[in-house]
Motif scaffolding. Structure first.
Motif, PDB file in Angstrom:
ATOM      1  N   ILE A 274       0.853  -1.175   0.000  1.00 11.79           N
ATOM      2  CA  ILE A 274       0.000   0.000   0.000  1.00 11.79           C
ATOM      3  C   ILE A 274       0.890   1.227   0.000  1.00 11.79           C
ATOM      4  O   ILE A 274       1.801   1.343   0.797  1.00 11.79           O
ATOM      5  N   GLN A 275       0.620   2.130  -0.895  1.00 13.32           N
ATOM      6  CA  GLN A 275       1.378   3.375  -1.009  1.00 13.32           C
ATOM      7  C   GLN A 275       0.573   4.517  -0.410  1.00 13.32           C
ATOM      8  O   GLN A 275      -0.644   4.416  -0.239  1.00 13.32           O
ATOM      9  N   LEU A 276       1.240   5.609  -0.127  1.00 10.60           N
ATOM     10  CA  LEU A 276       0.535   6.768   0.419  1.00 10.60           C
ATOM     11  C   LEU A 276      -0.543   7.267  -0.530  1.00 10.60           C
ATOM     12  O   LEU A 276      -1.555   7.804  -0.097  1.00 10.60           O
ATOM     13  N   THR A 277      -0.340   7.073  -1.831  1.00 12.66           N
ATOM     14  CA  THR A 277      -1.342   7.522  -2.804  1.00 12.66           C
ATOM     15  C   THR A 277      -2.610   6.680  -2.762  1.00 12.66           C
ATOM     16  O   THR A 277      -3.593   7.029  -3.399  1.00 12.66           O
ATOM     17  N   GLN A 278      -2.606   5.581  -2.005  1.00  7.04           N
ATOM     18  CA  GLN A 278      -3.780   4.726  -1.910  1.00  7.04           C
ATOM     19  C   GLN A 278      -4.624   5.028  -0.674  1.00  7.04           C
ATOM     20  O   GLN A 278      -5.601   4.346  -0.409  1.00  7.04           O
TER      21      GLN A 278
ATOM     22  N   GLY B 170       6.723   0.304   6.133  1.00  4.66           N
ATOM     23  CA  GLY B 170       8.036   0.938   6.254  1.00  4.66           C
ATOM     24  C   GLY B 170       8.290   1.923   5.128  1.00  4.66           C
ATOM     25  O   GLY B 170       8.829   3.019   5.354  1.00  4.66           O
ATOM     26  N   ASN B 171       7.888   1.578   3.906  1.00  2.75           N
ATOM     27  CA  ASN B 171       8.017   2.514   2.780  1.00  2.75           C
ATOM     28  C   ASN B 171       7.229   3.791   3.052  1.00  2.75           C
ATOM     29  O   ASN B 171       7.681   4.899   2.751  1.00  2.75           O
ATOM     30  N   ASN B 172       6.037   3.644   3.624  1.00  2.00           N
ATOM     31  CA  ASN B 172       5.209   4.814   3.919  1.00  2.00           C
ATOM     32  C   ASN B 172       5.848   5.678   5.010  1.00  2.00           C
ATOM     33  O   ASN B 172       5.802   6.904   4.937  1.00  2.00           O
ATOM     34  N   ILE B 173       6.437   5.046   6.019  1.00  2.00           N
ATOM     35  CA  ILE B 173       7.134   5.814   7.052  1.00  2.00           C
ATOM     36  C   ILE B 173       8.286   6.591   6.419  1.00  2.00           C
ATOM     37  O   ILE B 173       8.494   7.766   6.708  1.00  2.00           O
ATOM     38  N   TYR B 174       9.030   5.945   5.535  1.00  2.00           N
ATOM     39  CA  TYR B 174      10.141   6.597   4.847  1.00  2.00           C
ATOM     40  C   TYR B 174       9.639   7.833   4.096  1.00  2.00           C
ATOM     41  O   TYR B 174      10.238   8.909   4.180  1.00  2.00           O
ATOM     42  N   ALA B 175       8.543   7.673   3.367  1.00  2.00           N
ATOM     43  CA  ALA B 175       7.999   8.782   2.587  1.00  2.00           C
ATOM     44  C   ALA B 175       7.529   9.919   3.492  1.00  2.00           C
ATOM     45  O   ALA B 175       7.759  11.098   3.190  1.00  2.00           O
TER      46      ALA B 175
ATOM     47  N   TRP C  92      10.028   9.232  -2.056  1.00  2.00           N
ATOM     48  CA  TRP C  92       9.736   7.816  -2.238  1.00  2.00           C
ATOM     49  C   TRP C  92      11.019   7.035  -2.001  1.00  2.00           C
ATOM     50  O   TRP C  92      12.108   7.527  -2.306  1.00  2.00           O
ATOM     51  N   PRO C  93      10.923   5.817  -1.488  1.00  2.00           N
ATOM     52  CA  PRO C  93      12.131   4.996  -1.429  1.00  2.00           C
ATOM     53  C   PRO C  93      12.718   4.869  -2.841  1.00  2.00           C
ATOM     54  O   PRO C  93      11.975   4.748  -3.814  1.00  2.00           O
ATOM     55  N   TYR C  94      14.005   4.927  -2.947  1.00  2.00           N
ATOM     56  CA  TYR C  94      14.699   4.874  -4.240  1.00  2.00           C
ATOM     57  C   TYR C  94      14.228   5.988  -5.182  1.00  2.00           C
ATOM     58  O   TYR C  94      14.095   5.798  -6.383  1.00  2.00           O
ATOM     59  N   TYR C  95      13.966   7.147  -4.620  1.00  2.00           N
ATOM     60  CA  TYR C  95      13.440   8.283  -5.387  1.00  2.00           C
ATOM     61  C   TYR C  95      14.319   8.645  -6.584  1.00  2.00           C
ATOM     62  O   TYR C  95      13.834   9.211  -7.560  1.00  2.00           O
ATOM     63  N   GLN C  96      15.599   8.327  -6.515  1.00  2.00           N
ATOM     64  CA  GLN C  96      16.527   8.743  -7.561  1.00  2.00           C
ATOM     65  C   GLN C  96      16.445   7.879  -8.819  1.00  2.00           C
ATOM     66  O   GLN C  96      17.069   8.194  -9.817  1.00  2.00           O
ATOM     67  N   TYR C  97      15.658   6.795  -8.772  1.00  2.00           N
ATOM     68  CA  TYR C  97      15.558   5.894  -9.920  1.00  2.00           C
ATOM     69  C   TYR C  97      14.148   5.920 -10.495  1.00  2.00           C
ATOM     70  O   TYR C  97      13.182   5.674  -9.784  1.00  2.00           O
ATOM     71  N   GLU C  98      14.062   6.188 -11.784  1.00  2.00           N
ATOM     72  CA  GLU C  98      12.758   6.151 -12.451  1.00  2.00           C
ATOM     73  C   GLU C  98      12.467   4.777 -13.049  1.00  2.00           C
ATOM     74  O   GLU C  98      11.319   4.443 -13.289  1.00  2.00           O
ATOM     75  N   ASP C  99      13.494   4.005 -13.268  1.00  2.00           N
ATOM     76  CA  ASP C  99      13.356   2.683 -13.872  1.00  2.00           C
ATOM     77  C   ASP C  99      13.072   1.657 -12.768  1.00  2.00           C
ATOM     78  O   ASP C  99      13.922   1.390 -11.918  1.00  2.00           O
TER      79      ASP C  99
ATOM     80  N   LEU D   7      10.531   6.716  14.557  1.00  2.00           N
ATOM     81  CA  LEU D   7      10.089   6.394  13.195  1.00  2.00           C
ATOM     82  C   LEU D   7      11.168   5.621  12.440  1.00  2.00           C
ATOM     83  O   LEU D   7      10.867   4.646  11.749  1.00  2.00           O
ATOM     84  N   VAL D   8      12.421   6.037  12.585  1.00  2.00           N
ATOM     85  CA  VAL D   8      13.513   5.322  11.915  1.00  2.00           C
ATOM     86  C   VAL D   8      13.657   3.914  12.494  1.00  2.00           C
ATOM     87  O   VAL D   8      13.853   2.949  11.745  1.00  2.00           O
ATOM     88  N   GLU D   9      13.539   3.772  13.806  1.00  2.00           N
ATOM     89  CA  GLU D   9      13.641   2.445  14.419  1.00  2.00           C
ATOM     90  C   GLU D   9      12.542   1.518  13.898  1.00  2.00           C
ATOM     91  O   GLU D   9      12.810   0.359  13.563  1.00  2.00           O
ATOM     92  N   VAL D  10      11.324   2.013  13.822  1.00  2.00           N
ATOM     93  CA  VAL D  10      10.219   1.202  13.295  1.00  2.00           C
ATOM     94  C   VAL D  10      10.466   0.884  11.827  1.00  2.00           C
ATOM     95  O   VAL D  10      10.309  -0.256  11.387  1.00  2.00           O
ATOM     96  N   LEU D  11      10.856   1.878  11.070  1.00  2.00           N
ATOM     97  CA  LEU D  11      11.144   1.709   9.650  1.00  2.00           C
ATOM     98  C   LEU D  11      12.180   0.617   9.426  1.00  2.00           C
ATOM     99  O   LEU D  11      12.000  -0.270   8.584  1.00  2.00           O
ATOM    100  N   GLU D  12      13.266   0.650  10.183  1.00  2.00           N
ATOM    101  CA  GLU D  12      14.322  -0.351  10.007  1.00  2.00           C
ATOM    102  C   GLU D  12      13.821  -1.760  10.320  1.00  2.00           C
ATOM    103  O   GLU D  12      14.223  -2.721   9.658  1.00  2.00           O
ATOM    104  N   LEU D  13      12.938  -1.892  11.291  1.00  2.00           N
ATOM    105  CA  LEU D  13      12.366  -3.206  11.609  1.00  2.00           C
ATOM    106  C   LEU D  13      11.379  -3.664  10.535  1.00  2.00           C
ATOM    107  O   LEU D  13      11.258  -4.856  10.259  1.00  2.00           O
ATOM    108  N   CYS D  14      10.678  -2.709   9.927  1.00  2.00           N
ATOM    109  CA  CYS D  14       9.757  -3.035   8.827  1.00  2.00           C
ATOM    110  C   CYS D  14      10.510  -3.445   7.570  1.00  2.00           C
ATOM    111  O   CYS D  14       9.986  -4.186   6.744  1.00  2.00           O
ATOM    112  N   TRP D  15      11.726  -2.947   7.424  1.00  2.00           N
ATOM    113  CA  TRP D  15      12.523  -3.195   6.226  1.00  2.00           C
ATOM    114  C   TRP D  15      13.481  -4.364   6.363  1.00  2.00           C
ATOM    115  O   TRP D  15      14.385  -4.518   5.543  1.00  2.00           O
ATOM    116  N   LYS D  16      13.322  -5.196   7.355  1.00  2.00           N
ATOM    117  CA  LYS D  16      14.180  -6.382   7.442  1.00  2.00           C
ATOM    118  C   LYS D  16      13.997  -7.188   6.157  1.00  2.00           C
ATOM    119  O   LYS D  16      12.863  -7.435   5.720  1.00  2.00           O
TER     120      LYS D  16
END
Length: 152
Positions: free
Chosen positions: A1-5, A66-71, A77-84, A114-123
């Protein structure tokens, strides 16, 4: 689920776009959700196991949380620097996570949590990933601490 949803309407938050949703079966003997397969996933906002077409469980949504927390934390967005999308998928398959500026852990207690939760979500391994209830407990504890300190 993305923030846009997430939709905010009439004071309520609603979710939309359940195109890959799966009703999960419960294994009563193991007391856990049964894993399932949902095919290889396109896009750039998925968990690593979705790109490998591995058996999935509820932890794919924890990874997305975790992606949503990052945003929310970074405004990116995670990996914002890549369009591909294929570059993002390759990085995730290799376990190369998006950059999190270490200063977020030092700027405020809220950002640190938030970073601590994010890191646990991104295992990378979903079996090592926190479950959503653990993430919620961490966030609620931080909110309570914040309120007790009079920082509402």
């Amino acid at each position: 689920i993305q923030l846009t949803q997430f939709l905010y309407k009439d004071g309520m938050i609603k979710l939309n776009d359940f195109n890959r949703a799966e009703i999960m079966m419960w294994d009563e003997e193991r007391e856990e959700y049964c894993r399932y397969r949902n095919g290889n996933a396109p896009g750039n906002y998925r968990s690593p196991e979705e790109y490998w077409n591995n058996p999935l469980n509820e932890k794919i949504d924890v990874y997305s949380f975790g992606n949503n927390i990052y945003a929310l934390l970074t405004g990116l967005w995670p990996y914002y620097q890549y369009e591909d999308d294929s570059i993002v998928q390759m990085k995730l398959r290799k376990g190369l996570m998006p950059f999190i500026d270490p200063r977020y852990k030092e700027r405020s207690a809220a950002e640190r949590v938030l970073v601590e939760v994010l890191e646990l979500c991104w295992k990378y391994d979903p079996d090592e990933r926190i479950d959503i209830f653990g993430a919620l407990r961490m966030l609620e504890a931080a909110r309570e601490e914040y309120e007790q300190a009079g920082l509402q």
